[in-house]
Motif scaffolding. Structure first.
Motif, PDB file in Angstrom:
ATOM      1  N   TRP A 145       3.369 -21.765 -42.372  1.00  0.00           N
ATOM      2  CA  TRP A 145       2.236 -20.914 -41.742  1.00  0.00           C
ATOM      3  C   TRP A 145       1.479 -19.914 -42.498  1.00  0.00           C
ATOM      4  N   MET A 146       0.372 -19.998 -42.490  1.00  0.00           N
ATOM      5  CA  MET A 146      -0.644 -18.905 -43.369  1.00  0.00           C
ATOM      6  C   MET A 146      -1.031 -18.035 -42.281  1.00  0.00           C
ATOM      7  N   CYS A 147      -0.884 -16.727 -42.643  1.00  0.00           N
ATOM      8  CA  CYS A 147      -1.724 -15.670 -41.915  1.00  0.00           C
ATOM      9  C   CYS A 147      -3.226 -15.580 -42.265  1.00  0.00           C
ATOM     10  N   GLU A 148      -4.010 -15.648 -41.097  1.00  0.00           N
ATOM     11  CA  GLU A 148      -5.210 -15.536 -41.266  1.00  0.00           C
ATOM     12  C   GLU A 148      -6.064 -14.402 -41.644  1.00  0.00           C
ATOM     13  N   LYS A 149      -5.109 -13.514 -41.473  1.00  0.00           N
ATOM     14  CA  LYS A 149      -5.752 -12.063 -41.987  1.00  0.00           C
ATOM     15  C   LYS A 149      -5.274 -11.664 -43.467  1.00  0.00           C
ATOM     16  N   CYS A 150      -4.114 -12.011 -43.618  1.00  0.00           N
ATOM     17  CA  CYS A 150      -3.658 -11.406 -45.071  1.00  0.00           C
ATOM     18  C   CYS A 150      -3.353 -12.450 -45.875  1.00  0.00           C
ATOM     19  N   ASN A 151      -3.337 -13.851 -45.393  1.00  0.00           N
ATOM     20  CA  ASN A 151      -2.843 -15.131 -46.480  1.00  0.00           C
ATOM     21  C   ASN A 151      -1.554 -15.180 -46.794  1.00  0.00           C
ATOM     22  N   PHE A 152      -0.658 -14.353 -46.061  1.00  0.00           N
ATOM     23  CA  PHE A 152       0.716 -14.472 -46.280  1.00  0.00           C
ATOM     24  C   PHE A 152       1.097 -15.926 -45.788  1.00  0.00           C
ATOM     25  N   VAL A 153       2.077 -16.701 -46.465  1.00  0.00           N
ATOM     26  CA  VAL A 153       2.803 -17.814 -46.136  1.00  0.00           C
ATOM     27  C   VAL A 153       4.057 -17.910 -45.677  1.00  0.00           C
ATOM     28  N   VAL A 154       4.600 -18.422 -44.644  1.00  0.00           N
ATOM     29  CA  VAL A 154       5.945 -18.302 -44.356  1.00  0.00           C
ATOM     30  C   VAL A 154       6.453 -19.685 -43.770  1.00  0.00           C
ATOM     31  N   GLU A 155       7.780 -20.046 -44.116  1.00  0.00           N
ATOM     32  CA  GLU A 155       8.187 -21.469 -43.771  1.00  0.00           C
ATOM     33  C   GLU A 155       9.131 -21.067 -42.422  1.00  0.00           C
ATOM     34  N   ALA A 156       8.623 -21.709 -41.349  1.00  0.00           N
ATOM     35  CA  ALA A 156       9.401 -21.357 -40.345  1.00  0.00           C
ATOM     36  C   ALA A 156       9.159 -22.408 -38.954  1.00  0.00           C
ATOM     37  N   ALA A 157       9.828 -22.652 -38.037  1.00  0.00           N
ATOM     38  CA  ALA A 157       9.769 -23.639 -37.208  1.00  0.00           C
ATOM     39  C   ALA A 157       8.662 -22.971 -36.268  1.00  0.00           C
ATOM     40  N   ARG A 158       8.100 -22.077 -35.992  1.00  0.00           N
ATOM     41  CA  ARG A 158       7.202 -21.358 -35.091  1.00  0.00           C
ATOM     42  C   ARG A 158       6.353 -20.126 -35.983  1.00  0.00           C
ATOM     43  N   PRO A 159       4.989 -20.086 -35.661  1.00  0.00           N
ATOM     44  CA  PRO A 159       4.429 -19.041 -36.247  1.00  0.00           C
ATOM     45  C   PRO A 159       5.064 -17.593 -35.813  1.00  0.00           C
ATOM     46  N   PRO A 160       5.431 -16.719 -37.018  1.00  0.00           N
ATOM     47  CA  PRO A 160       5.885 -15.624 -36.510  1.00  0.00           C
ATOM     48  C   PRO A 160       5.111 -14.487 -35.941  1.00  0.00           C
ATOM     49  N   ASP A 161       5.886 -13.659 -35.075  1.00  0.00           N
ATOM     50  CA  ASP A 161       5.204 -12.715 -34.195  1.00  0.00           C
ATOM     51  C   ASP A 161       6.110 -11.353 -34.333  1.00  0.00           C
ATOM     52  N   PRO A 162       5.413 -10.309 -35.215  1.00  0.00           N
ATOM     53  CA  PRO A 162       4.286 -10.306 -35.591  1.00  0.00           C
ATOM     54  C   PRO A 162       4.378 -10.752 -37.238  1.00  0.00           C
ATOM     55  N   CYS A 163       3.236 -10.673 -37.976  1.00  0.00           N
ATOM     56  CA  CYS A 163       3.168 -11.385 -39.296  1.00  0.00           C
ATOM     57  C   CYS A 163       4.072 -10.379 -40.158  1.00  0.00           C
ATOM     58  N   PRO A 164       4.933 -11.022 -40.987  1.00  0.00           N
ATOM     59  CA  PRO A 164       6.009 -10.219 -41.832  1.00  0.00           C
ATOM     60  C   PRO A 164       5.298  -9.275 -42.888  1.00  0.00           C
TER      61      PRO A 164
END
Ligand SMILES: [Fe+2]
Length: 180
Positions: free
Chosen positions: A4-23
Motif C-alpha cells: 500500500w502506498m500513502c497518497e499523501k507522503c508516498n510511504f509504502v507498507v506491506e500489509a493485508a489491509r491499508p494501515p490507519d493511521p499512516c505509519p
C-alpha cells in the motif's frame, strides 16, 4: 501480501489491509494498491516499483525543487541520510561524450546491509524537455553486497529533471530529484 502506498507522503507498507493511521504521516490517509500482479514487475506478491515511482512523480508540482529538509518533514522513520538516493551528474564523463549519472544510497552514512534490512532497488526516471517521463531503468541489489549504487549514461541536455527512488525493506520508499 499487498503493498500500500500513502497518497499523501508516498510511504509504502506491506500489509493485508491499508494501515490507519499512516505509519509515516501519522494521520488517516488514502492508500493505493501498488502490488505487482504480472511477471513484468517482478512477479506476483512483490511491489511494483515502477508504479510506485510513477505515482510519486505525478504528485510533484512541475518545477518544484525538493530539498533534503523538505523530504524529512512529516517523515518519522529513521535516517534520511542513510536512505535518500543522491543523484550525481558528471557531465562529459561517460563514453562518447555522454554524461554519467551515479545514484548512491548511504553517501552521508552507510545503510545496513543484512538479510532483513537492506536497499532492494534504486530506480531512475528523467523528465524530457517536452514533458515526457522516460524510464531510465533500475538496479536490484542483494543484501550483504556493499553500498548500493546505480550508474548509467544520458545526454543531460535532453532532460529538465532526474528523479531517483530507493526502497529499503524496513523504511520504505525514498526519493530525490535533481533539476538540470
Ligand atoms: Fe533502512
Amino acid at each position: 501480501m499487498t503493498y500500500w502506498m500513502c497518497e499523501k507522503c508516498n510511504f509504502v507498507v506491506e500489509a493485508a489491509r491499508p494501515p490507519d493511521p499512516c505509519p509515516s504521516c501519522l494521520v488517516k490517509c488514502a492508500f493505493s494498491d501498488v502490488t505487482c500482479y504480472t511477471p513484468e514487475c517482478g512477479g506476483q506478491g512483490t511491489m511494483d516499483s515502477r508504479l510506485v515511482a510513477q505515482r510519486a512523480i505525478k504528485r510533484e508540482k512541475p518545477g518544484k525543487i525538493v530539498h533534503f529538509s523538505d523530504l524529512a518533514r512529516g517523515r518519522t522513520s529513521e535516517g534520511k541520510e542513510k536512505h535518500i538516493p543522491v543523484i550525481e551528474l558528471m557531465r562529459g564523463q561517460g563514453k562518447m561524450g555522454k554524461d554519467l549519472v551515479e545514484i548512491a544510497v548511504g553517501r552521508e552514512a552507510s545503510h545496513p546491509n543484512t538479510a532483513d534490512h537492506y536497499i532492494v532497488w534504486i530506480q531512475a526516471f528523467g523528465v524530457k524537455k517536452e514533458g515526457h517521463i522516460l524510464d531510465l531503468g533500475r538496479e536490484i541489489f542483494k543484501p550483504e553486497k556493499g553500498r548500493p549504487v546505480y550508474a548509467f549514461e544520458i545526454n543531460s541536455s535532453e532532460f529538465t529533471h532526474l528523479f531517483s527512488f530507493s526502497y529499503c525493506t524496513q523504511h520504505g520508499v525514498w526519493e530525490q530529484h535533481l533539476e538540470l
